[in-house]
Motif scaffolding. Structure first.
Motif: not given
Ligand code: MLT
Length: 243
Positions: A9-11, A75-77, A79-81, A113-115
Motif C-alpha cells: 500500500g501507500y506509502p 494491500l489498499s493502494m 489492491g487498486y493496482v 484530501g489527496r491534494d
C-alpha cells in the motif's frame, strides 16, 4: 506451482509483507514487489505513478521473473493496482486478493484530501504524516515494532513519490465493473478497525462479484499484513487454493 504477487500500500514498500511470505504454503512462489517509485524501485522516467502505470510496472516485473500469470494480492493502494491489472490483462491475473482495499473511486472530499496531503509533504516533509497516519492506519493494539516499521517507510518515501501516487489515487476510476466481470476467485480481507474499508463494504463488493469470499479480522486496522501476518498468509493460501 502457483505464483503469488504481493503489492504493498501507500506509502509503504514490499517490506509491508515481511513475515507473510514465510507463512505461505511453500508449494507457492511468492513475489513481494516494490511499486514504481517506492522502496528500492527506481523513479520511472515519465514520473507516472497512476494505478494503470503501476499495473504495467508489475507486469514488466512479472515478465522479468518469467511469470506469465499469478494470484495478485494487493494491500489498499496495491489492491487498486491489482484491479487495474485485472482490467488491462485479465488473463495474467488468476485470482484477486483485496486487502483493506475496494474498487471505489475517491469522493470529492477524498480527492481534496489527496491534494492537501501532497501540499503538506512538499511544504513540511513526510515526517509530519507519521503521527496522523499511524493513528489512522493502525489499530490501538499495533505493536511498537509495527509502528516503528510504518514510521521508517513513511519517512523514507520520496516527496515526488507522495505527490505522484496521491495524484494517481485521486484520479483512479471506479473499478466496480472489473470486480463484476472478473471470472476468477476474489478474496477480500479487512480488519474491523479499518477506517477506509468497512466489513459491510467488503461484503457488498463481494456480493457484486462472480465468485468471492470475505474474511474479517476483529480489532485489526488498515495495514492488515503488518498487524496480522499469519492471518494474511492464511487468507492468501485460501485464495490460491481456489485457482
Ligand atoms: C493505502 O494504504 O494504500 C492507502 O491508505 C490507500 C488510500 O489512501 O486510498
Amino acid at each position: 506451482m502457483t505464483h503469488i504477487v504481493l503489492l504493498h500500500g501507500y506509502p509503504l514498500d514490499e517490506s509491508a509483507f515481511a513475515g507473510v511470505a514465510d507463512l505461505v504454503d511453500p508449494s507457492h512462489t511468492v513475489h513481494a514487489v516494490d511499486l514504481a517509485g517506492f522502496g528500492a524501485a527506481p523513479w520511472p522516467s515519465d514520473g507516472d505513478l497512476s494505478m494503470s502505470a503501476q499495473a504495467d510496472h508489475v507486469f514488466r516485473q512479472m515478465d522479468g521473473l518469467g511469470v506469465d500469470a499469478a494470484v495478485v494480492v494487493g494491500l489498499s493502494m496495491g489492491g487498486y493496482v491489482a484491479l487495474a491489472m485485472a482490467e488491462r490483462q485479465p488473463d495474467r491475473v488468476r485470482a484477486l486478493g483485496l486487502v483493506g482495499s475496494k474498487p471505489d473511486a475517491d469522493s470529492d472530499e477524498g480527492k481534496a484530501g489527496r491534494d492537501n496531503q501532497a501540499e503538506t509533504v512538499v511544504e513540511q516533509g513526510a515526517g509530519v504524516l507519521v503521527a496522523p497516519m499511524s493513528a489512522a492506519l493502525l489499530s490501538e493494539d499495533a505493536s511498537l515494532s509495527v509502528r516503528a516499521r510504518l514510521r521508517t517507510m513513511i519517512e523514507r518515501t520520496r516527496a515526488e513519490t507522495y505527490v505522484s501516487a496521491l495524484e494517481g489515487m485521486r484520479d483512479r476510476p471506479d473499478r466496480g465493473d472489473v470486480v463484476a466481470s472478473f471470472d476468477g476467485p476474489i478474496g477480500i480481507l479487512v480488519g474491523t478497525s479499518d477506517p477506509i474499508v468497512s466489513p459491510d463494504r467488503a461484503h457488498e463488493v463481494a456480493a457484486s462479484a462472480q465468485d468471492a469470499f470475505v474474511v474479517v479480522l476483529d480489532g485489526v486496522g488498515h495495514l492488515v499484513p503488518m498487524e496480522a501476518p499469519a492471518a494474511t498468509a492464511e487468507f492468501i493460501n485460501d485464495l490460491a487454493q481456489r485457482v
